[in-house]
Each structure stands twice: as structure tokens, then as C-alpha cells.
Design a protein around this motif. Structure first.
Motif, PDB file in Angstrom:
ATOM      1  N   LEU A  96       0.825  -1.207   0.000  1.00  0.00           N
ATOM      2  CA  LEU A  96       0.000   0.000   0.000  1.00  0.00           C
ATOM      3  C   LEU A  96       0.861   1.260   0.000  1.00  0.00           C
ATOM      4  CD1 LEU A  96      -2.693  -1.165   2.575  1.00  0.00           C
ATOM      5  CD2 LEU A  96      -3.129  -0.585   0.179  1.00  0.00           C
ATOM      6  N   LEU A  97       1.929   1.253   0.798  1.00  0.00           N
ATOM      7  CA  LEU A  97       2.813   2.418   0.843  1.00  0.00           C
ATOM      8  C   LEU A  97       3.497   2.636  -0.501  1.00  0.00           C
ATOM      9  CD1 LEU A  97       4.298   1.841   4.402  1.00  0.00           C
ATOM     10  CD2 LEU A  97       3.026   3.878   3.685  1.00  0.00           C
ATOM     11  N   ASN A  98       3.888   1.550  -1.144  1.00  0.00           N
ATOM     12  CA  ASN A  98       4.508   1.670  -2.469  1.00  0.00           C
ATOM     13  C   ASN A  98       3.525   2.238  -3.485  1.00  0.00           C
ATOM     14  OD1 ASN A  98       6.930   0.666  -1.538  1.00  0.00           O
ATOM     15  ND2 ASN A  98       6.537  -1.439  -2.210  1.00  0.00           N
ATOM     16  N   SER A  99       2.276   1.812  -3.392  1.00  0.00           N
ATOM     17  CA  SER A  99       1.271   2.301  -4.342  1.00  0.00           C
ATOM     18  C   SER A  99       0.956   3.776  -4.106  1.00  0.00           C
ATOM     19  CB  SER A  99      -0.010   1.469  -4.248  1.00  0.00           C
ATOM     20  OG  SER A  99      -0.629   1.623  -2.984  1.00  0.00           O
ATOM     21  N   LEU A 100       1.164   4.234  -2.868  1.00  0.00           N
ATOM     22  CA  LEU A 100       0.912   5.642  -2.563  1.00  0.00           C
ATOM     23  C   LEU A 100       1.925   6.545  -3.264  1.00  0.00           C
ATOM     24  CD1 LEU A 100      -1.010   7.405  -0.839  1.00  0.00           C
ATOM     25  CD2 LEU A 100       0.679   7.278   1.000  1.00  0.00           C
ATOM     26  N   GLU A 101       3.102   5.997  -3.560  1.00  0.00           N
ATOM     27  CA  GLU A 101       4.135   6.777  -4.237  1.00  0.00           C
ATOM     28  C   GLU A 101       3.811   7.003  -5.709  1.00  0.00           C
ATOM     29  OE1 GLU A 101       7.533   4.259  -3.119  1.00  0.00           O
ATOM     30  OE2 GLU A 101       8.330   6.025  -2.096  1.00  0.00           O
ATOM     31  N   CYS A 102       2.935   6.178  -6.255  1.00  0.00           N
ATOM     32  CA  CYS A 102       2.569   6.315  -7.666  1.00  0.00           C
ATOM     33  C   CYS A 102       1.556   7.443  -7.843  1.00  0.00           C
ATOM     34  CB  CYS A 102       1.968   5.010  -8.184  1.00  0.00           C
ATOM     35  SG  CYS A 102       3.054   3.581  -7.991  1.00  0.00           S
ATOM     36  N   LYS A 103       1.488   7.968  -9.038  1.00  0.00           N
ATOM     37  CA  LYS A 103       0.534   9.038  -9.323  1.00  0.00           C
ATOM     38  C   LYS A 103      -0.875   8.468  -9.315  1.00  0.00           C
ATOM     39  CE  LYS A 103      -0.299  12.933 -12.405  1.00  0.00           C
ATOM     40  NZ  LYS A 103       0.148  13.658 -13.615  1.00  0.00           N
ATOM     41  N   GLN A 104      -1.718   9.015  -8.441  1.00  0.00           N
ATOM     42  CA  GLN A 104      -3.081   8.514  -8.281  1.00  0.00           C
ATOM     43  C   GLN A 104      -4.045   9.693  -8.245  1.00  0.00           C
ATOM     44  OE1 GLN A 104      -3.405   5.291  -8.205  1.00  0.00           O
ATOM     45  NE2 GLN A 104      -1.656   4.348  -7.180  1.00  0.00           N
ATOM     46  N   ASP A 105      -5.314   9.415  -8.553  1.00  0.00           N
ATOM     47  CA  ASP A 105      -6.311  10.471  -8.390  1.00  0.00           C
ATOM     48  C   ASP A 105      -6.674  10.584  -6.911  1.00  0.00           C
ATOM     49  OD1 ASP A 105      -8.437   8.591  -7.719  1.00  0.00           O
ATOM     50  OD2 ASP A 105      -8.545   8.118  -9.852  1.00  0.00           O
ATOM     51  N   ALA A 106      -7.407  11.644  -6.567  1.00  0.00           N
ATOM     52  CA  ALA A 106      -7.702  11.935  -5.161  1.00  0.00           C
ATOM     53  C   ALA A 106      -8.464  10.795  -4.492  1.00  0.00           C
ATOM     54  CB  ALA A 106      -8.493  13.240  -5.051  1.00  0.00           C
ATOM     55  N   TYR A 107      -9.443  10.235  -5.184  1.00  0.00           N
ATOM     56  CA  TYR A 107     -10.235   9.156  -4.588  1.00  0.00           C
ATOM     57  C   TYR A 107      -9.359   7.950  -4.274  1.00  0.00           C
ATOM     58  CZ  TYR A 107     -13.626   5.400  -4.075  1.00  0.00           C
ATOM     59  OH  TYR A 107     -14.344   4.321  -3.595  1.00  0.00           O
ATOM     60  N   THR A 108      -8.496   7.581  -5.222  1.00  0.00           N
ATOM     61  CA  THR A 108      -7.627   6.418  -5.018  1.00  0.00           C
ATOM     62  C   THR A 108      -6.658   6.659  -3.864  1.00  0.00           C
ATOM     63  OG1 THR A 108      -7.768   5.880  -7.379  1.00  0.00           O
ATOM     64  CG2 THR A 108      -5.973   4.873  -6.131  1.00  0.00           C
ATOM     65  N   LYS A 109      -6.088   7.865  -3.806  1.00  0.00           N
ATOM     66  CA  LYS A 109      -5.178   8.181  -2.701  1.00  0.00           C
ATOM     67  C   LYS A 109      -5.898   8.095  -1.356  1.00  0.00           C
ATOM     68  CE  LYS A 109      -3.506  11.971  -4.690  1.00  0.00           C
ATOM     69  NZ  LYS A 109      -2.745  13.218  -4.937  1.00  0.00           N
ATOM     70  N   SER A 110      -7.120   8.595  -1.320  1.00  0.00           N
ATOM     71  CA  SER A 110      -7.893   8.532  -0.075  1.00  0.00           C
ATOM     72  C   SER A 110      -8.127   7.091   0.354  1.00  0.00           C
ATOM     73  CB  SER A 110      -9.240   9.242  -0.247  1.00  0.00           C
ATOM     74  OG  SER A 110      -9.066  10.623  -0.434  1.00  0.00           O
ATOM     75  N   MET A 111      -8.470   6.239  -0.599  1.00  0.00           N
ATOM     76  CA  MET A 111      -8.729   4.836  -0.283  1.00  0.00           C
ATOM     77  C   MET A 111      -7.454   4.118   0.162  1.00  0.00           C
ATOM     78  SD  MET A 111     -11.903   4.510  -0.480  1.00  0.00           S
ATOM     79  CE  MET A 111     -11.949   2.738  -0.224  1.00  0.00           C
ATOM     80  N   ILE A 112      -6.337   4.435  -0.489  1.00  0.00           N
ATOM     81  CA  ILE A 112      -5.059   3.823  -0.099  1.00  0.00           C
ATOM     82  C   ILE A 112      -4.697   4.241   1.326  1.00  0.00           C
ATOM     83  CG2 ILE A 112      -2.573   3.796  -0.546  1.00  0.00           C
ATOM     84  CD1 ILE A 112      -3.249   4.091  -3.538  1.00  0.00           C
ATOM     85  N   LEU A 113      -4.835   5.529   1.619  1.00  0.00           N
ATOM     86  CA  LEU A 113      -4.518   6.022   2.963  1.00  0.00           C
ATOM     87  C   LEU A 113      -5.433   5.392   4.009  1.00  0.00           C
ATOM     88  CD1 LEU A 113      -3.896   9.764   2.064  1.00  0.00           C
ATOM     89  CD2 LEU A 113      -2.221   8.253   3.156  1.00  0.00           C
ATOM     90  N   HIS A 114      -6.700   5.251   3.668  1.00  0.00           N
ATOM     91  CA  HIS A 114      -7.641   4.603   4.589  1.00  0.00           C
ATOM     92  C   HIS A 114      -7.207   3.162   4.873  1.00  0.00           C
ATOM     93  CE1 HIS A 114     -11.411   3.644   6.574  1.00  0.00           C
ATOM     94  NE2 HIS A 114     -11.567   2.613   5.765  1.00  0.00           N
ATOM     95  N   SER A 115      -6.773   2.465   3.830  1.00  0.00           N
ATOM     96  CA  SER A 115      -6.319   1.081   4.001  1.00  0.00           C
ATOM     97  C   SER A 115      -5.024   1.020   4.811  1.00  0.00           C
ATOM     98  CB  SER A 115      -6.112   0.427   2.632  1.00  0.00           C
ATOM     99  OG  SER A 115      -7.339   0.330   1.932  1.00  0.00           O
ATOM    100  N   ILE A 116      -4.132   1.984   4.585  1.00  0.00           N
ATOM    101  CA  ILE A 116      -2.890   2.032   5.366  1.00  0.00           C
ATOM    102  C   ILE A 116      -3.211   2.228   6.843  1.00  0.00           C
ATOM    103  CG2 ILE A 116      -0.807   3.396   5.820  1.00  0.00           C
ATOM    104  CD1 ILE A 116      -0.663   3.955   2.813  1.00  0.00           C
ATOM    105  N   THR A 117      -4.157   3.118   7.117  1.00  0.00           N
ATOM    106  CA  THR A 117      -4.553   3.367   8.512  1.00  0.00           C
ATOM    107  C   THR A 117      -5.027   2.080   9.172  1.00  0.00           C
ATOM    108  OG1 THR A 117      -5.201   5.636   7.965  1.00  0.00           O
ATOM    109  CG2 THR A 117      -6.082   4.707  10.004  1.00  0.00           C
ATOM    110  N   ARG A 118      -5.867   1.340   8.479  1.00  0.00           N
ATOM    111  CA  ARG A 118      -6.372   0.077   9.030  1.00  0.00           C
ATOM    112  C   ARG A 118      -5.230  -0.908   9.261  1.00  0.00           C
ATOM    113  NH1 ARG A 118     -11.233  -2.453   5.882  1.00  0.00           N
ATOM    114  NH2 ARG A 118     -11.112  -3.805   7.711  1.00  0.00           N
ATOM    115  N   CYS A 119      -4.315  -0.965   8.316  1.00  0.00           N
ATOM    116  CA  CYS A 119      -3.190  -1.896   8.454  1.00  0.00           C
ATOM    117  C   CYS A 119      -2.303  -1.536   9.643  1.00  0.00           C
ATOM    118  CB  CYS A 119      -2.355  -1.904   7.170  1.00  0.00           C
ATOM    119  SG  CYS A 119      -3.067  -2.888   5.836  1.00  0.00           S
TER     120      CYS A 119
END
Length: 290
Positions: A24-47
Motif C-alpha cells: 500500500l505504501l509503495n502504491s501511494l508513491e505512484c501518481k493517483q487520483d484523489a479518490y484512489t489516494k484517499s482509499m489507499i490512505l484509509h487502508s494504510i490506517t487500518r493496516c
């Protein structure tokens, strides 16, 4: 995603690194739209909360990456980044790194009027001691914190009052808090119709302010307050705080009753024993206007 999380937790239970958090952290480094970044961050928080050993294996660079999301243009990304930083702040080794973002968080809270962002930012700030280097910024954002306290969003109000209560114990910030301008109806926060959770925190705040202004350190200086200040609302000659406190002594929630009594005692018995060695039973100090 939930099934994958469940498998990751199961693998960690058996001592194996699932790799989910790193992915998830690696995917956060990639260029993402706002919705995708929000979902990745939410998943990181849970992890971070669920995969303790994997979270502890993260680095300061990972925290810095999450912190960089506070500069995103989208508020939802900022909010999720704040939640993720709060999750990481539960791991001791990351606290100093997260403290570096304190000024940025205060800036966001004071410049963006968004209750969800306020809640997320204040929860983060309330999760660790604020370093002294942020005190100048705290003075600048004090009016914003007071506005949040007087808003209609209970969760944000509770978080704001908790932060203010903590800051009220800092000698160099007490005057800034007491002289902060408040609305003319500020004492409505002490009405018995307020939620018990908010009432309790407001009463704790009042007790700490009362104790702080009665301390020898504070009484050594002749302070001047503006007419619309918090000091005048609570402790001025025309304050109706005493009436509000007496009404709360019979509040249905016991913790509110007890805390109201503590405030009354703090007002009647100043902490500066050197100046006032005793508290005459016939004298009320509710409106001493100091």
C-alpha cells in the motif's frame, strides 16, 4: 480488500509478514487520483492498527510520505492522511517525526473550515505532547481553535476543548487563551442541555484556567484583557458562570456534577496559598474579576 486484510492478519498471527502494508505504501508513491489516494490512505490506517509488527517495521520515510499528502489539493486526502498519521503516532519511534508536521496540521485547522478535517487534525494533535517550537504557531491559531469550540459540531468541539485544556497548563500560553476573543453567548457551552461529553470537557477546561490564573506565576503579573475575552466571559465582574455551575451540580450525569463542583472549589479557593492562605466560607470568589 477486506478478505485480503483478513488473510494478512492471519499471516501475521502466524509470524509471517503479509507485505500488505508495504504494498500500500509503495502504491501511494505512484501518481493517483484523489479518490484512489484517499482509499489507499484509509487502508494504510487500518493496516497500521491491525498489523502491528508490519507497522513497527515501517520507516520515517514512510511517515514522511504520508505527511506529504497533507499538501494535496483535495480535503478528503488531507483528512485520510491525518488519520494515518494518528495511527502511526501510536508507535513510539515515529512520534518525533510526526511532531514535525504539527505546524502544518495547525495551519490546516486554522485555514480550512471543514469539520471532518478539524476532527482528524485535532485528534492527531491530542495524541502526543506538542513540542515547544509550535507555541508561536499555537498563539496565531488560538482564535481558530476558539471558533471551532463555539461551532455546532460536537466531535470537533470536544477535540478542540481537549487541546485547549492541555495548552492551558502551559504558562507561556495561558494569557493568550484567556485573552482570546469569544462570542457573547460563550457561556451557552455550560448549559445543561449540552451533551454530557462536551460539558465535562468544558468544565475541565474551566478548572484548569481557574487554577492557572490563581497560580503564583500568573498572579505575579498584572494582566489586561479585552472586553470580549474568554477571561471576562468566565471570570469577569459581569460573568454568569456561577449560575451555570450551580445548575450543573444537579446534572443527571455524575461526572458532570463532580467536575462542576471541582470548578466551584477552584474558584473559591485560589491556588496561591501565599496570597490567600485560607478560603473564608462566607466569601465567594466567582466574580473577583482578576
Amino acid at each position: 480488500m477486506d478478505i485480503r486484510k483478513g488473510l494478512a492478519i492471519e499471516r501475521e498471527r502466524h509470524g509471517r509478514d503479509s507485505g500488505e502494508l508495504r504494498r500500500l505504501l509503495n502504491s501511494l508513491e505512484c501518481k493517483q487520483d484523489a479518490y484512489t489516494k484517499s482509499m489507499i490512505l484509509h487502508s494504510i490506517t487500518r493496516c497500521v492498527y491491525l498489523l502491528e509488527s508490519e507497522a513497527s517495521g515501517c520507516t520515517n520515510d514512510d511517515v514522511t510520505l504520508v505527511g506529504s499528502m497533507l499538501d494535496d489539493k483535495d480535503n478528503s486526502v488531507k483528512i485520510q492522511a491525518l488519520n494515518t498519521l494518528k495511527a502511526f503516532s501510536g508507535i513510539r519511534k515515529f512520534r518525533l517525526k510526526i511532531q514535525e508536521h504539527s505546524i502544518k496540521v495547525l495551519e490546516l485547522i486554522s485555514t480550512i473550515w471543514d469539520s471532518e478535517l478539524h476532527i482528524a487534525g485535532l485528534r492527531l494533535l491530542n495524541n502526543f505532547p506538542l513540542p515547544d517550537f509550535v507555541h508561536p504557531q499555537l498563539r496565531r491559531v488560538m482564535p481558530a481553535l476558539m471558533e471551532i469550540l463555539q461551532s455546532d459540531y460536537i466531535l470537533a468541539q470536544v477535540q478542540a476543548i481537549r487541546l485547549l485544556s492541555s495548552l492551558a497548563q502551559k504558562n507561556d500560553l495561558l494569557y493568550d487563551i484567556l485573552n482570546c476573543q469569544v462570542h457573547c453567548n460563550f457561556l451557552n457551552l455550560f448549559q445543561s442541555t449540552q451533551p454530557g461529553s462536551l460539558l465535562f470537557e468544558v468544565l475541565v477546561f474551566a478548572e484548569r484556567l481557574s487554577e492557572g490564573r490563581s497560580s503564583p506565576h500568573y498572579r505575579a503579573v498584572k494582566w489586561h484583557y479585552n472586553k470580549q475575552s474568554l477571561h471576562e466571559a468566565l471570570f469577569g465582574d459581569d460573568s454568569r458562570l456561577a449560575d451555570r455551575l450551580l445548575a450543573l451540580v444537579i446534572h443527571p450525569e455524575e461526572d458532570v456534577q463532580i467536575q462542576a463542583c471541582k470548578v466551584i472549589v477552584s474558584l473559591q479557593c485560589p491556588q496561591d496559598a501565599g496570597i490567600r492562605p485560607s478560603c473564608p466560607p462566607s466569601h465567594s470568589c466567582f466574580n473577583n474579576g482578576e
